[in-house]
Scaffold this active site. Structure first.
Site, PDB file in Angstrom:
ATOM      1  N   HIS A  42      75.262  24.486 -14.236  1.00  0.00           N
ATOM      2  CA  HIS A  42      74.731  23.892 -15.471  1.00  0.00           C
ATOM      3  C   HIS A  42      74.958  24.827 -16.660  1.00  0.00           C
ATOM      4  O   HIS A  42      75.283  24.370 -17.769  1.00  0.00           O
ATOM      5  CB  HIS A  42      73.238  23.594 -15.317  1.00  0.00           C
ATOM      6  CG  HIS A  42      72.946  22.388 -14.491  1.00  0.00           C
ATOM      7  ND1 HIS A  42      73.177  22.338 -13.135  1.00  0.00           N
ATOM      8  CD2 HIS A  42      72.416  21.171 -14.837  1.00  0.00           C
ATOM      9  CE1 HIS A  42      72.805  21.146 -12.678  1.00  0.00           C
ATOM     10  NE2 HIS A  42      72.348  20.419 -13.681  1.00  0.00           N
ATOM     11  N   HIS A  72      67.630  28.853 -10.215  1.00  0.00           N
ATOM     12  CA  HIS A  72      68.546  29.998 -10.279  1.00  0.00           C
ATOM     13  C   HIS A  72      67.772  31.243 -10.676  1.00  0.00           C
ATOM     14  O   HIS A  72      66.673  31.171 -11.240  1.00  0.00           O
ATOM     15  CB  HIS A  72      69.659  29.754 -11.308  1.00  0.00           C
ATOM     16  CG  HIS A  72      70.626  28.686 -10.924  1.00  0.00           C
ATOM     17  ND1 HIS A  72      71.694  28.896 -10.085  1.00  0.00           N
ATOM     18  CD2 HIS A  72      70.686  27.382 -11.280  1.00  0.00           C
ATOM     19  CE1 HIS A  72      72.371  27.770  -9.933  1.00  0.00           C
ATOM     20  NE2 HIS A  72      71.770  26.842 -10.650  1.00  0.00           N
TER      21      HIS A  72
END
Length: 283
Positions: A204, A246
């Protein structure tokens, strides 16, 4: 007739007489130890001699330790001595990794509904979907199909190429690094694939950085819209950490990787003439 000096050895200036064998006198040095091949009576006298015991006791323990340590260090190979000292780079990387894990855990405030910021989780998931690859690929392909101008088709074509390039590069890096996602992450992401179980780098973040630079460079946008593009790219990266998807370093490296991917797209830029030439060669 034996000599009077031999009968009174204590008066002589030499070493003390320990015994005799076949009429010959044997002497012992006060400092040099006897070996095992010496006669038994000499070895016995050496252990009970008070002068020798005093000399042994007078040796400094520090000196003995120093000699033994120097002997031991001399016996070790040089490469083993270097290997015992940890590398500065390794220690620095381990420290940065520990800080990264600590910060990622502290910032994962939307990882689940009962987290401290659990009420913001639906909004973060909406931002997550806005940076997913499937909506971007589908939207770019639709705009390319509906575009009437050659300039619009050229822009959409290269954006589509950049998105495909981003998917390939991120997949390769994830498959090589194989870093697991944070332990507090919930695998409820939208449209995941097998490689998505790995964390490094954030796809992303790479997509947001690459698409953000692309839109700012090739679309004529007003100042408020340009600010919104930058804000959107930043929120996409931030949502990855807040949702626990993440670690911080995954997102930071993803931004840097996406920034560099745009430069690669500019180098491989396809014009309509170039595309027609390629299609003509394939036909």
């Amino acid at each position: 007739m034996p000599s009077p000096k031999a009968k009174n050895p204590g008066r002589s200036g030499g070493s003390p007489v320990l015994g005799s064998s076949n009429g010959r006198y044997e002497f012992m040095s006060l400092t040099k130890p006897l070996n095992r091949s010496s006669p038994p009576h000499l070895l016995q006298r050496q252990g009970s001699d008070p002068t020798t015991a005093r000399l042994r006791a007078s040796e400094s323990p520090t000196r003995r330790r120093g000699s033994s340590s120097s002997t031991g260090s001399a016996g070790l190979p040089e490469e083993d001595g270097i290997r015992l000292n940890p590398s500065f780079v390794r220690v620095a990387l381990s420290s940065l990794l520990a800080i990264d894990l600590w910060m990622s855990k502290r910032l994962g405030v939307c990882a689940c509904e009962d987290s401290s910021w659990g009420s913001v989780r639906p909004l973060m998931k909406l931002i997550e979907i806005s940076g997913h690859g499937i909506p971007w690929l589908a939207g770019t392909a639709y705009c390319l199909y509906k575009s009437d101008s050659a300039a619009g088709q050229e822009v959409m074509l290269n954006l589509l190429m950049g998105l495909l390039l981003d998917l390939v590069l991120v997949t390769i890096v994830k498959a090589v690094v194989r870093r697991r996602r944070p332990a507090h992450n919930r695998m409820d992401m939208f449209a995941t694939f097998s490689v998505d179980r790995y964390s490094f780098p954030s796809g992303h973040a790479t997509r947001a950085a690459m698409c953000g630079r692309f839109l700012l460079a090739h679309l004529v946008l007003a100042a408020p819209l340009r600010v919104l593009v930058l804000l959107w790219a930043s929120l996409v990266g931030l949502s990855r950490v807040l949702l626990g998807r993440h670690n911080v370093t995954d997102v930071m490296f993803g931004f840097w990787m996406g920034y560099c991917q745009y430069n690669l797209v500019e180098m491989l830029w396809l014009s309509p003439q170039t595309l027609q030439g390629l299609l003509g060669q394939l036909a």
